[in-house]
Structures are given as C-alpha cells and as structure tokens.
Motif scaffolding. Structure first.
Motif, PDB file in Angstrom:
ATOM      1  N   TRP A   1     -65.704  71.414 -48.899  1.00 50.46           N
ATOM      2  CA  TRP A   1     -65.967  70.035 -48.423  1.00 50.46           C
ATOM      3  C   TRP A   1     -64.841  69.611 -47.435  1.00 50.46           C
ATOM      4  CZ3 TRP A   1     -64.093  71.832 -53.047  1.00 50.46           C
ATOM      5  CH2 TRP A   1     -62.969  70.987 -53.683  1.00 50.46           C
ATOM      6  N   GLN A   2     -65.018  68.654 -46.901  1.00 53.05           N
ATOM      7  CA  GLN A   2     -64.152  68.052 -45.689  1.00 53.05           C
ATOM      8  C   GLN A   2     -64.189  66.730 -45.512  1.00 53.05           C
ATOM      9  OE1 GLN A   2     -64.095  70.420 -41.750  1.00 53.05           O
ATOM     10  NE2 GLN A   2     -64.515  68.436 -40.879  1.00 53.05           N
ATOM     11  N   SER A   3     -63.108  66.047 -44.891  1.00 55.15           N
ATOM     12  CA  SER A   3     -63.345  64.571 -44.804  1.00 55.15           C
ATOM     13  C   SER A   3     -63.949  64.250 -43.811  1.00 55.15           C
ATOM     14  CB  SER A   3     -61.859  64.146 -44.498  1.00 55.15           C
ATOM     15  OG  SER A   3     -61.735  62.753 -44.236  1.00 55.15           O
ATOM     16  N   ILE A   4     -64.912  63.249 -44.017  1.00 54.93           N
ATOM     17  CA  ILE A   4     -65.956  62.803 -42.946  1.00 54.93           C
ATOM     18  C   ILE A   4     -65.164  61.956 -41.834  1.00 54.93           C
ATOM     19  CG2 ILE A   4     -68.003  61.439 -42.567  1.00 54.93           C
ATOM     20  CD1 ILE A   4     -68.955  62.480 -45.122  1.00 54.93           C
ATOM     21  N   PRO A   5     -64.459  61.052 -42.266  1.00 57.40           N
ATOM     22  CA  PRO A   5     -63.959  60.160 -41.155  1.00 57.40           C
ATOM     23  C   PRO A   5     -62.628  60.758 -40.447  1.00 57.40           C
ATOM     24  CG  PRO A   5     -63.114  59.180 -43.094  1.00 57.40           C
ATOM     25  CD  PRO A   5     -64.270  60.269 -43.432  1.00 57.40           C
ATOM     26  N   GLY A   6     -61.771  61.594 -41.381  1.00 56.24           N
ATOM     27  CA  GLY A   6     -60.705  61.992 -40.672  1.00 56.24           C
ATOM     28  C   GLY A   6     -59.688  60.963 -40.456  1.00 56.24           C
ATOM     29  N   THR A   7     -58.500  61.371 -39.915  1.00 57.71           N
ATOM     30  CA  THR A   7     -57.212  60.482 -39.496  1.00 57.71           C
ATOM     31  C   THR A   7     -57.222  60.475 -37.848  1.00 57.71           C
ATOM     32  OG1 THR A   7     -56.335  61.094 -41.730  1.00 57.71           O
ATOM     33  CG2 THR A   7     -54.957  60.209 -39.718  1.00 57.71           C
ATOM     34  N   LYS A   8     -57.293  59.243 -37.620  1.00 54.62           N
ATOM     35  CA  LYS A   8     -57.012  59.060 -36.066  1.00 54.62           C
ATOM     36  C   LYS A   8     -55.395  58.852 -35.995  1.00 54.62           C
ATOM     37  CE  LYS A   8     -57.466  58.133 -31.683  1.00 54.62           C
ATOM     38  NZ  LYS A   8     -57.705  58.894 -30.744  1.00 54.62           N
ATOM     39  N   LEU A   9     -54.980  59.777 -35.118  1.00 53.02           N
ATOM     40  CA  LEU A   9     -53.490  59.959 -34.774  1.00 53.02           C
ATOM     41  C   LEU A   9     -53.180  59.278 -33.168  1.00 53.02           C
ATOM     42  CD1 LEU A   9     -50.460  60.658 -35.411  1.00 53.02           C
ATOM     43  CD2 LEU A   9     -51.097  62.916 -34.405  1.00 53.02           C
ATOM     44  N   THR A  10     -52.338  58.292 -33.405  1.00 51.08           N
ATOM     45  CA  THR A  10     -51.944  57.783 -31.964  1.00 51.08           C
ATOM     46  C   THR A  10     -50.609  58.028 -31.563  1.00 51.08           C
ATOM     47  OG1 THR A  10     -53.669  55.834 -32.282  1.00 51.08           O
ATOM     48  CG2 THR A  10     -51.845  55.436 -30.826  1.00 51.08           C
ATOM     49  N   ILE A  11     -50.349  58.488 -30.222  1.00 53.69           N
ATOM     50  CA  ILE A  11     -48.890  58.754 -29.979  1.00 53.69           C
ATOM     51  C   ILE A  11     -48.518  57.574 -29.174  1.00 53.69           C
ATOM     52  CG2 ILE A  11     -47.483  60.633 -28.696  1.00 53.69           C
ATOM     53  CD1 ILE A  11     -48.948  61.568 -31.158  1.00 53.69           C
ATOM     54  N   THR A  12     -47.388  57.157 -29.593  1.00 53.79           N
ATOM     55  CA  THR A  12     -46.621  56.029 -28.633  1.00 53.79           C
ATOM     56  C   THR A  12     -45.572  56.551 -27.668  1.00 53.79           C
ATOM     57  OG1 THR A  12     -45.147  55.426 -30.401  1.00 53.79           O
ATOM     58  CG2 THR A  12     -47.436  54.401 -30.475  1.00 53.79           C
ATOM     59  N   TYR A  13     -45.091  55.781 -26.986  1.00 54.92           N
ATOM     60  CA  TYR A  13     -44.155  56.147 -26.112  1.00 54.92           C
ATOM     61  C   TYR A  13     -42.672  56.240 -26.975  1.00 54.92           C
ATOM     62  CZ  TYR A  13     -46.905  54.873 -21.911  1.00 54.92           C
ATOM     63  OH  TYR A  13     -47.720  54.888 -21.009  1.00 54.92           O
ATOM     64  N   ALA A  14     -41.953  57.193 -26.659  1.00 57.90           N
ATOM     65  CA  ALA A  14     -40.758  57.515 -27.390  1.00 57.90           C
ATOM     66  C   ALA A  14     -39.766  56.269 -27.603  1.00 57.90           C
ATOM     67  CB  ALA A  14     -39.676  58.528 -26.726  1.00 57.90           C
ATOM     68  N   ALA A  15     -39.805  55.344 -26.732  1.00 59.00           N
ATOM     69  CA  ALA A  15     -38.856  54.103 -26.781  1.00 59.00           C
ATOM     70  C   ALA A  15     -39.444  53.318 -27.995  1.00 59.00           C
ATOM     71  CB  ALA A  15     -38.983  53.337 -25.345  1.00 59.00           C
ATOM     72  N   GLN A  16     -40.792  53.413 -28.285  1.00 59.93           N
ATOM     73  CA  GLN A  16     -41.299  52.417 -29.416  1.00 59.93           C
ATOM     74  C   GLN A  16     -40.766  53.096 -30.660  1.00 59.93           C
ATOM     75  OE1 GLN A  16     -45.233  52.060 -28.590  1.00 59.93           O
ATOM     76  NE2 GLN A  16     -44.768  50.932 -26.969  1.00 59.93           N
ATOM     77  N   ALA A  17     -40.064  52.429 -31.464  1.00 59.90           N
ATOM     78  CA  ALA A  17     -39.431  53.074 -32.522  1.00 59.90           C
ATOM     79  C   ALA A  17     -40.255  52.710 -34.138  1.00 59.90           C
ATOM     80  CB  ALA A  17     -37.931  52.752 -32.940  1.00 59.90           C
ATOM     81  N   THR A  18     -41.080  51.795 -33.799  1.00 62.30           N
ATOM     82  CA  THR A  18     -41.831  51.370 -34.923  1.00 62.30           C
ATOM     83  C   THR A  18     -43.052  51.972 -35.016  1.00 62.30           C
ATOM     84  OG1 THR A  18     -40.860  49.074 -34.587  1.00 62.30           O
ATOM     85  CG2 THR A  18     -42.817  49.232 -35.811  1.00 62.30           C
ATOM     86  N   THR A  19     -43.723  52.712 -36.183  1.00 61.28           N
ATOM     87  CA  THR A  19     -44.922  53.188 -36.208  1.00 61.28           C
ATOM     88  C   THR A  19     -46.015  52.138 -36.802  1.00 61.28           C
ATOM     89  OG1 THR A  19     -44.388  54.159 -38.307  1.00 61.28           O
ATOM     90  CG2 THR A  19     -43.748  55.548 -36.380  1.00 61.28           C
ATOM     91  N   LYS A  20     -47.345  52.400 -36.832  1.00 58.97           N
ATOM     92  CA  LYS A  20     -48.054  51.592 -37.032  1.00 58.97           C
ATOM     93  C   LYS A  20     -48.942  52.329 -38.453  1.00 58.97           C
ATOM     94  CE  LYS A  20     -49.042  49.554 -33.061  1.00 58.97           C
ATOM     95  NZ  LYS A  20     -50.028  49.329 -31.559  1.00 58.97           N
ATOM     96  N   GLY A  21     -49.819  51.524 -39.063  1.00 58.05           N
ATOM     97  CA  GLY A  21     -50.650  52.062 -40.133  1.00 58.05           C
ATOM     98  C   GLY A  21     -49.808  52.656 -41.361  1.00 58.05           C
ATOM     99  N   THR A  22     -50.201  53.711 -41.805  1.00 53.12           N
ATOM    100  CA  THR A  22     -49.513  54.216 -43.065  1.00 53.12           C
ATOM    101  C   THR A  22     -48.915  55.661 -42.831  1.00 53.12           C
ATOM    102  OG1 THR A  22     -51.841  55.332 -43.598  1.00 53.12           O
ATOM    103  CG2 THR A  22     -51.179  53.065 -44.493  1.00 53.12           C
ATOM    104  N   THR A  23     -47.988  55.674 -41.772  1.00 51.49           N
ATOM    105  CA  THR A  23     -47.169  56.921 -41.394  1.00 51.49           C
ATOM    106  C   THR A  23     -46.445  57.341 -42.551  1.00 51.49           C
ATOM    107  OG1 THR A  23     -47.138  56.176 -39.181  1.00 51.49           O
ATOM    108  CG2 THR A  23     -45.786  58.028 -39.755  1.00 51.49           C
ATOM    109  N   THR A  24     -46.380  58.452 -43.004  1.00 53.55           N
ATOM    110  CA  THR A  24     -45.653  59.125 -44.098  1.00 53.55           C
ATOM    111  C   THR A  24     -44.660  59.942 -43.609  1.00 53.55           C
ATOM    112  OG1 THR A  24     -47.394  60.415 -44.972  1.00 53.55           O
ATOM    113  CG2 THR A  24     -47.242  58.107 -45.842  1.00 53.55           C
TER     114      THR A  24
END
Length: 255
Positions: free
Chosen positions: A136-159
């Motif tokens: 079995w597999q996750s249906i929605p999955g996880t959307k990964l967004t890559i930001t510029y290196a200068a942006q040190a703040t991550t969004k969502g639930t980055t672990t």
C-alpha cells in the motif's frame, strides 16, 4: 465458575486468532501518513517523516520493504530499501531511517537541488501470515518545495532539517554587519579598484615626467649661465688688453 463461562474463555483465543485476518477491512484498515507539504532551502536538507498502519497478521519474516516514488502515484521509483536501489539523481544524497519496533521512519534528502522540487509518495510492502504479500502507498504524497539558499526559514512541517545560513544581516537596531556581495557589486568594486590603480600609476608617471623635465630645464639654465660667464670673462680680457698703455719705444739711433 459455570461450565458455559469456562468453555467461552477457552474458545476465545482460538476465535480471535482465526478471525484476525477475516476482520481486516482492506478498504480502511491500512494506510500511510506523511506530511502534505514541506519546504527546504537549496543546498540544504529535509526529511520526509512517515508512519504506516495495517490490520493483517504478519509472517515470521515479514520482509518489510519501503519504497519511494516521485511526481505521481505511479511515478518513477527513486528508492527501494530491499533492493538497495537509489536513483542516479539521488546518489549519495538520500537515506532511510526506520525505527526498530515502530511502524514509522524518515526519508532524508541532502544537498537539495532546484530540480528536487516534486511530490513524493512512500510505499510499504510486507509478507502476511494468511494474506500473502500486501502493498500500500500514500495517495496524496508530500509536496516538496525548494526555496533559494538565502531563505533560511522553512515552511510547513519540515522535520529533522538543519539549515545553516552563512549570511549576516543588518539588525533592526541599526548596527552594521557584513554581508556577502552580489556578483554585480563584486564586479563594480573590482572595476573601481582597477580605475584607482590606473589613476595612481598615471599620477606617478606624470610626477616623474614633470620632475625629469624640471631637471633638464635646470641643467640647460646652468649651462647657458656658464657660457654667458665665459663669454663675459673673455670680453673683459680683451677690453683689458686694449686699454693697456704703451710706453715710448726706445730709439735705436744714437743721439
């Protein structure tokens, strides 16, 4: 204790064991939980945490296998734990951490690139005792967004993502801090330095030329004065000779 109650207690374990697989609902009693979205900086790291659940009774050797697809539900496999497969795009950048005794883990990607921005789906495969292999597999999955290196703040639930920002910014209290120059600023500074060096060299050459010209002029003046003094001395000598009185010549005839 009555005979009927005793008989019920004796038959209870057998009934639970026999009905464990029959009571499993294949439509609702299994699944995978993973974050809907994550955001991480380019050249940084991120980990997709996931947990899974099921109702089947596993075999003595369940042969647990974790795989990850990208882009879409039936997309390309980029990682497979049992086959020890890692896609060429993630060589030496991806790793799996499975917690022993727990139905959870994390899939970490290091040295993130802009092209890693995608959707990722975790898949679980096990061998069951009575229902063969289950996948079995996750249906929605996880959307990964890559930001510029200068942006040190991550969004969502980055672990489990450690982000090191090598930028010093100007604080709100007005204290100054150094920050890396952009390419344009660096080129401007370099050109300004070249212009300054050329100006200094030009000034040095001009001063040396002026000094050399001054020395030549002085030498010519000294030479001219020397010639004039010589001519004046010569003229004085001639004038002196002309003014010298001549006495009466002695007569050779006897008087």
């Amino acid at each position: 204790m009555g005979p009927s109650l005793l008989l019920s207690l004796l038959l209870l374990p057998a009934s639970l064991q026999a009905g464990s697989s029959k009571e499993c609902n294949p439509n609702t009693d299994f699944g995978i939980d993973q974050p809907a979205s994550l955001s991480a900086p380019e050249r940084g790291s991120t980990c997709i945490s996931f947990s899974y659940f099921y109702c089947w009774e596993l075999a003595k050797d369940p042969r647990l296998s974790i795989a990850v697809r990208r882009t879409e539900f039936h997309g390309e496999v980029i990682y497979n734990s049992t086959q020890r497969f890692v896609h060429k795009d993630f060589k030496n950048r991806i790793s799996l951490d499975l917690r022993e005794g727990q139905n959870s883990g994390t899939l970490c990607i290091r040295n993130l690139r802009k092209e890693d921005e995608n959707r990722y789906f975790c898949r679980v495969q096990v061998e069951t005792l009575r229902d063969n292999k289950q996948v079995w597999q996750s249906i929605p999955g996880t959307k990964l967004t890559i930001t510029y290196a200068a942006q040190a703040t991550t969004k969502g639930t980055t672990t489990a993502a450690t982000i090191t920002a090598d930028l010093n910014v100007v604080e709100n209290n007005g204290s100054s801090a150094s920050s890396p120059l952009s390419v344009g600023a660096a080129v401007g500074v370099a050109l300004a330095g070249v212009v300054l060096i050329i100006a200094v060299l030009g000034l040095i050459v001009f001063l040396r030329w002026k000094r050399s010209k001054g020395l030549q002029t002085k030498a010519r003046t000294v030479a001219r004065e020397s010639v004039q003094n010589t001519e004046e001395k010569y003229e004085n000598i001639r004038i002196t000779d002309d003014l010298t009185p001549q006495g009466p010549r002695a007569s050779l005839c006897p008087g």
